[in-house]
Design an enzyme around this catalytic site. Structure first.
Site, PDB file in Angstrom:
ATOM      1  N   SER A 166     -15.203  17.337 -32.182  1.00  0.00           N
ATOM      2  CA  SER A 166     -13.903  17.814 -31.678  1.00  0.00           C
ATOM      3  C   SER A 166     -13.549  19.248 -32.034  1.00  0.00           C
ATOM      4  CB  SER A 166     -12.758  16.883 -32.113  1.00  0.00           C
ATOM      5  OG  SER A 166     -12.865  15.672 -31.417  1.00  0.00           O
ATOM      6  N   GLY A 190     -13.512  26.488 -17.505  1.00  0.00           N
ATOM      7  CA  GLY A 190     -13.238  25.479 -18.529  1.00  0.00           C
ATOM      8  C   GLY A 190     -12.131  25.994 -19.445  1.00  0.00           C
ATOM      9  N   ARG A 250     -22.548  20.689 -34.953  1.00  0.00           N
ATOM     10  CA  ARG A 250     -21.108  20.823 -34.683  1.00  0.00           C
ATOM     11  C   ARG A 250     -20.322  19.655 -35.263  1.00  0.00           C
ATOM     12  NH1 ARG A 250     -17.866  18.934 -29.744  1.00  0.00           N
ATOM     13  NH2 ARG A 250     -19.494  17.359 -29.726  1.00  0.00           N
ATOM     14  N   SER A 289     -15.196  21.802 -30.500  1.00  0.00           N
ATOM     15  CA  SER A 289     -15.584  22.735 -29.432  1.00  0.00           C
ATOM     16  C   SER A 289     -14.433  23.086 -28.499  1.00  0.00           C
ATOM     17  CB  SER A 289     -16.772  22.203 -28.647  1.00  0.00           C
ATOM     18  OG  SER A 289     -16.713  20.826 -28.540  1.00  0.00           O
ATOM     19  N   HIS A 309     -26.146  16.850 -25.854  1.00  0.00           N
ATOM     20  CA  HIS A 309     -24.692  16.808 -25.732  1.00  0.00           C
ATOM     21  C   HIS A 309     -24.051  18.181 -25.865  1.00  0.00           C
ATOM     22  CE1 HIS A 309     -20.781  14.991 -25.898  1.00  0.00           C
ATOM     23  NE2 HIS A 309     -20.554  15.322 -27.147  1.00  0.00           N
ATOM     24  N   ALA A 353     -22.224  33.029 -10.205  1.00  0.00           N
ATOM     25  CA  ALA A 353     -22.713  34.324 -10.700  1.00  0.00           C
ATOM     26  C   ALA A 353     -24.235  34.248 -10.801  1.00  0.00           C
ATOM     27  CB  ALA A 353     -22.102  34.626 -12.056  1.00  0.00           C
ATOM     28  N   HIS A 369     -26.216  13.313 -28.664  1.00  0.00           N
ATOM     29  CA  HIS A 369     -25.291  12.202 -28.901  1.00  0.00           C
ATOM     30  C   HIS A 369     -26.112  10.913 -28.889  1.00  0.00           C
ATOM     31  CE1 HIS A 369     -21.884   9.506 -28.615  1.00  0.00           C
ATOM     32  NE2 HIS A 369     -21.097  10.523 -28.874  1.00  0.00           N
ATOM     33  N   GLU A 394     -12.259  10.972 -36.859  1.00  0.00           N
ATOM     34  CA  GLU A 394     -13.629  10.989 -36.322  1.00  0.00           C
ATOM     35  C   GLU A 394     -14.622  11.225 -37.449  1.00  0.00           C
ATOM     36  OE1 GLU A 394     -14.476  13.270 -32.838  1.00  0.00           O
ATOM     37  OE2 GLU A 394     -12.842  12.353 -31.715  1.00  0.00           O
ATOM     38  N   ASP A 404     -26.525  28.788 -17.370  1.00  0.00           N
ATOM     39  CA  ASP A 404     -26.517  30.028 -16.556  1.00  0.00           C
ATOM     40  C   ASP A 404     -26.105  31.253 -17.378  1.00  0.00           C
ATOM     41  OD1 ASP A 404     -27.097  28.344 -14.451  1.00  0.00           O
ATOM     42  OD2 ASP A 404     -25.505  29.094 -13.135  1.00  0.00           O
ATOM     43  N   ARG A 452     -24.350  10.914 -36.677  1.00  0.00           N
ATOM     44  CA  ARG A 452     -24.796  11.093 -35.291  1.00  0.00           C
ATOM     45  C   ARG A 452     -26.287  11.431 -35.178  1.00  0.00           C
ATOM     46  NH1 ARG A 452     -21.247  14.933 -31.310  1.00  0.00           N
ATOM     47  NH2 ARG A 452     -19.759  13.265 -31.607  1.00  0.00           N
ATOM     48  N   GLU A 482     -18.561  27.318 -25.075  1.00  0.00           N
ATOM     49  CA  GLU A 482     -19.874  26.766 -25.446  1.00  0.00           C
ATOM     50  C   GLU A 482     -21.033  27.734 -25.186  1.00  0.00           C
ATOM     51  OE1 GLU A 482     -20.387  22.658 -24.330  1.00  0.00           O
ATOM     52  OE2 GLU A 482     -22.529  22.710 -24.820  1.00  0.00           O
TER      53      GLU A 482
HETATM   54  C1  LIG Z   1     -19.018  13.944 -22.169  1.00  0.00           C
HETATM   55  C2  LIG Z   1     -18.514  14.997 -23.104  1.00  0.00           C
HETATM   56  C3  LIG Z   1     -17.557  14.686 -24.063  1.00  0.00           C
HETATM   57  C4  LIG Z   1     -17.068  15.675 -24.927  1.00  0.00           C
HETATM   58  N1  LIG Z   1     -16.070  15.365 -25.805  1.00  0.00           N
HETATM   59  C5  LIG Z   1     -15.520  16.355 -26.563  1.00  0.00           C
HETATM   60  C6  LIG Z   1     -14.385  16.102 -27.382  1.00  0.00           C
HETATM   61  O1  LIG Z   1     -13.858  14.984 -27.419  1.00  0.00           O
HETATM   62  N2  LIG Z   1     -13.874  17.137 -28.116  1.00  0.00           N
HETATM   63  C7  LIG Z   1     -14.410  18.399 -28.101  1.00  0.00           C
HETATM   64  O2  LIG Z   1     -13.900  19.308 -28.779  1.00  0.00           O
HETATM   65  N3  LIG Z   1     -15.486  18.662 -27.304  1.00  0.00           N
HETATM   66  C8  LIG Z   1     -16.033  17.697 -26.539  1.00  0.00           C
HETATM   67  N4  LIG Z   1     -17.105  17.980 -25.724  1.00  0.00           N
HETATM   68  C9  LIG Z   1     -17.596  19.359 -25.660  1.00  0.00           C
HETATM   69  C10 LIG Z   1     -16.615  20.222 -24.853  1.00  0.00           C
HETATM   70  O3  LIG Z   1     -16.144  19.481 -23.760  1.00  0.00           O
HETATM   71  C11 LIG Z   1     -17.257  21.501 -24.345  1.00  0.00           C
HETATM   72  O4  LIG Z   1     -17.971  22.137 -25.352  1.00  0.00           O
HETATM   73  C12 LIG Z   1     -16.184  22.476 -23.845  1.00  0.00           C
HETATM   74  O5  LIG Z   1     -15.352  21.830 -22.924  1.00  0.00           O
HETATM   75  C13 LIG Z   1     -16.815  23.697 -23.209  1.00  0.00           C
HETATM   76  O6  LIG Z   1     -15.800  24.453 -22.609  1.00  0.00           O
HETATM   77  P1  LIG Z   1     -16.152  25.828 -21.921  1.00  0.00           P
HETATM   78  O7  LIG Z   1     -14.874  26.401 -21.426  1.00  0.00           O
HETATM   79  O8  LIG Z   1     -16.977  26.645 -22.810  1.00  0.00           O
HETATM   80  O9  LIG Z   1     -17.110  25.434 -20.684  1.00  0.00           O
HETATM   81  P2  LIG Z   1     -16.960  24.351 -19.540  1.00  0.00           P
HETATM   82  O10 LIG Z   1     -15.765  23.532 -19.690  1.00  0.00           O
HETATM   83  O11 LIG Z   1     -18.254  23.661 -19.402  1.00  0.00           O
HETATM   84  O12 LIG Z   1     -16.764  25.260 -18.239  1.00  0.00           O
HETATM   85  C14 LIG Z   1     -17.840  26.025 -17.714  1.00  0.00           C
HETATM   86  C15 LIG Z   1     -17.399  26.681 -16.425  1.00  0.00           C
HETATM   87  O13 LIG Z   1     -18.364  27.641 -16.014  1.00  0.00           O
HETATM   88  C16 LIG Z   1     -18.650  27.483 -14.628  1.00  0.00           C
HETATM   89  N5  LIG Z   1     -19.990  28.025 -14.390  1.00  0.00           N
HETATM   90  C17 LIG Z   1     -21.155  27.688 -14.993  1.00  0.00           C
HETATM   91  N6  LIG Z   1     -22.153  28.474 -14.524  1.00  0.00           N
HETATM   92  C18 LIG Z   1     -21.596  29.324 -13.615  1.00  0.00           C
HETATM   93  C19 LIG Z   1     -22.094  30.367 -12.789  1.00  0.00           C
HETATM   94  N7  LIG Z   1     -23.390  30.741 -12.788  1.00  0.00           N
HETATM   95  N8  LIG Z   1     -21.233  31.017 -11.976  1.00  0.00           N
HETATM   96  C20 LIG Z   1     -19.910  30.666 -11.928  1.00  0.00           C
HETATM   97  N9  LIG Z   1     -19.380  29.680 -12.689  1.00  0.00           N
HETATM   98  C21 LIG Z   1     -20.216  29.037 -13.523  1.00  0.00           C
HETATM   99  C22 LIG Z   1     -18.502  25.989 -14.403  1.00  0.00           C
HETATM  100  O14 LIG Z   1     -18.320  25.721 -13.028  1.00  0.00           O
HETATM  101  C23 LIG Z   1     -17.240  25.722 -15.244  1.00  0.00           C
HETATM  102  O15 LIG Z   1     -16.111  26.115 -14.507  1.00  0.00           O
HETATM  103  C24 LIG Z   1     -17.597  16.998 -24.859  1.00  0.00           C
HETATM  104  C25 LIG Z   1     -18.571  17.300 -23.904  1.00  0.00           C
HETATM  105  C26 LIG Z   1     -19.029  16.321 -23.026  1.00  0.00           C
HETATM  106  C27 LIG Z   1     -20.062  16.689 -21.999  1.00  0.00           C
END
Ligand SMILES: Cc1cc2nc3c(=O)[nH]c(=O)nc-3n(C[C@H](O)[C@H](O)[C@H](O)COP(=O)(O)OP(=O)(O)OC[C@H]3O[C@@H](n4cnc5c(N)ncnc54)[C@H](O)[C@@H]3O)c2cc1C
Length: 533
Positions: A391, A12, A388, A393, A353, A157, A244, A116, A223, A291, A377
């Site tokens: 926007s 991500g 939170r 995160s 959410h 993992a 949400h 927002e 995980d 919210r 996250e």
């Molecule tokens: C519907 C929705 C709308 C949202 N809208 C907003 C918004 O408008 N603005 C905002 O700021 N935030 C928003 N959020 C929150 C935000 O999207 C997330 O908090 C953020 O994208 C998390 O990013 P990240 O890189 O931490 O993890 P993620 O983007 O969730 O990436 C996690 C990664 O870890 C990998 N993974 C997980 N477990 C394992 C494992 N055991 N082994 C190997 N790989 C693994 C997954 O495959 C993925 O590649 C929203 C969330 C959702 C669900």
């Protein structure tokens, strides 16, 4: 077996940002893992609304105040300052400058800033209502510029490799706990490999999938928190799960987010017979209540009256053409499952959410175990406190991903790492495992966890509900552990074991915190200052 300087688990915004920061040194070897076959698939991909920048008339201090207010007294001011001061610059440098993300602009070419809830000014930049997909694509494309990042998909993992736990040297018992990589399940080859690393970064995202109703995509099952907890890392604020108020409740599109902007544009909440109900719960704000208040009101209506959803009517408040222009993705997704939002109300339910807590980290993403980092996250920087701010995160993933990359590089330049060898760490032992994991058991147990979490560790909590959840989850965890010890691994089984572990972490944290605060609401709460025993 693989060996690398840095192992990053998750693709991500947080994981990729860490990877590209480290990869600027061409001598640094990085492995970037995703359990998905398509590395775009993550919570990042699904983000709709946008990401914080610095709007007209805005300033770092204004943003800090908004974050602290939303966090209900539990946000760490230092973390809010870091985000507010570094975030807008990193957005310009990385997302616009390097990843070339085309955020929406005004006719004069300046960035278009959205408003927002709980933000004191317009400061959210967006790409229509598909900001996350654009960010994910831009960052994944950027990976191609760095040959020193090896991207491995379909790789889950399983557990962190830590000393002394996985060490063959008994004297490691007297040294601090240290992370040396992870055991990784190759979903194609169905084998478990050791990936040994000087530094390991968890970037595994959220845990919404432990709840029956959630906006999170498959795979967001906690995980990283489970792996870190088993390794002995500190987990904090796990009880603060943000719900949400409005996720789509339609077969084939469960959990699809119906943005709060729909209520912002005049959308009204109705019970299934068409009667408005928000007046009862929030006479002051009605449909524009915050919210958490709105989510609890919908939940109470559903629980008291046995509804399986409520309705969100926007058709009576916006013209069809305005609706299609303002919410193109929501319109298209609802149409796909047979709901024409220009003509009829949308069935919605509240949904888990965002996880405000997680692996406790410092201002550089360092966890409490040596050589382990967590970003995005999965981590708890303290930024979100008990709730939170919308926007924040995506920006947190960007800022802490960048800071973790910088810190790790600094560590490589100031100390010598000893990456373990094949002889130092035992291979995964599958001898004696004869059963293939039974998908019916995995699905059934996963649904049990989701139901327990929804009913007893959901929007409205009490000591009785939480105690019941802990009893049932403990029993289930024993069953799952026995099943796990006897069965050949699969991604589903790894996720089930993690889900029950994380569910227990959340339930226990909620049970022990008897004060209602932010997203954690207890009907039997004690006042701040009361004895908490
Ligand atoms: C519907 C929705 C709308 C949202 N809208 C907003 C918004 O408008 N603005 C905002 O700021 N935030 C928003 N959020 C929150 C935000 O999207 C997330 O908090 C953020 O994208 C998390 O990013 P990240 O890189 O931490 O993890 P993620 O983007 O969730 O990436 C996690 C990664 O870890 C990998 N993974 C997980 N477990 C394992 C494992 N055991 N082994 C190997 N790989 C693994 C997954 O495959 C993925 O590649 C929203 C969330 C959702 C669900």
């Amino acid at each position: 077996m693989k060996t690398t300087d840095v192992l990053i688990i998750g693709t991500g915004i947080a994981g990729i940002t860490t990877a590209i920061q480290l990869a600027k040194n061409p001598n640094r070897k990085i492995i970037l893992l995703s359990r998905s076959s398509d590395i775009h698939k993550s919570n990042t991909f699904w983000a709709q609304g946008g990401i914080i920048h610095r709007g007209p008339g805005d300033g770092a201090e204004m943003l800090v105040q908004d974050i602290l207010a939303a966090g209900a007294g539990a946000s760490l001011p230092e973390a809010a300052h870091i985000l507010a001061e570094e975030g807008p610059r990193l957005l310009d440098e990385i997302l616009i400058g390097q990843a070339h993300i085309q955020f929406d602009r005004e006719p004069d070419g300046t960035l278009s800033y959205g408003q927002e809830a709980a933000h004191s000014c317009r400061r959210i930049v967006h790409v229509g209502d598909g900001t996350g997909a654009a960010i994910s694509k831009g960052l994944v494309d950027l990976l191609k510029d760095y040959p020193n990042i090896e991207v491995i998909s379909n790789a889950t993992a399983v557990d962190l490799i830590t000393y002394p736990h996985h060490s063959r040297d008994p004297l490691d018992n007297y040294r601090p706990v240290k992370c040396c990589g992870a055991y990784v399940f190759d979903r194609n080859g169905r084998a478990i490999h050791r990936t040994l690393a000087a530094v390991t970064v968890l970037a595994t995202g959220g845990l919404g999938r432990i709840y029956r109703n959630t906006t999170n995509p498959p795979g967001a099952r906690g995980d990283g928190i489970a792996m870190a907890s088993r390794a002995g890392a500190r987990i904090v604020n796990a009880e603060y799960i943000q719900f949400h108020p409005t996720a789509l409740a339609a077969p084939g599109a469960e959990g699809f987010l119906i943005s709060e902007a729909v209520r912002g544009e005049g959308g009204a909440l109705l019970d299934p017979d068409g009667h408005p109900f928000m007046q009862k719960y929030s006479p002051e704000w009605e449909d524009l209540a915050p919210r958490d208040v709105t989510a609890r009101a919908i939940h109470a209506e559903m629980e008291t009256n046995g509804y399986s959803f409520v309705l969100l009517d926007i058709a009576s408040h916006m013209s069809a053409s305005a609706l299609k222009t303002r919410f193109p993705n929501i319109y298209a997704e609802c149409m796909r499952v047979g709901i024409d939002i220009t003509q009829e109300p949308i069935p919605v339910v509240p949904a888990a959410h965002y996880s405000c807590g997680g692996v406790a980290v410092d201002s550089y993403g360092q966890a409490s175990i040596t050589n382990l980092f967590a970003v995005g996250e999965v981590s708890c920087t303290g930024l979100h406190g008990a709730n939170r701010l919308a926007s924040t995160s995506l920006l947190e993933g960007l800022v802490w991903g960048h800071r973790a990359g910088q810190k790790i590089e600094e560590m490589f330049n100031s100390q010598t790492f000893q990456i373990p060898t094949r002889q130092d760490v035992p291979p995964w032992d599958e001898s004696g495992l004869i059963n293939d994991s039974d998908p019916a058991l995995i699905q059934g147990d996963m649904q049990t966890i989701q139901n327990i979490m929804w009913h007893y560790v959901g929007l409205i909590r009490s000591s009785d509900r939480l105690a019941r959840a802990i009893r049932e989850l403990r029993h289930l965890q024993n069953e799952v552990e026995t099943f796990y010890q006897r069965t050949k691994l699969s991604d589903g089984l790894i996720g089930l074991r993690n889900a029950v572990e994380v569910a227990l972490i959340v339930a226990r944290a909620a049970y022990h915190n008897r004060q209602s605060r932010g997203s954690h609401y207890r009907v039997d709460a004690v006042e701040a200052g009361d004895r908490l025993l």
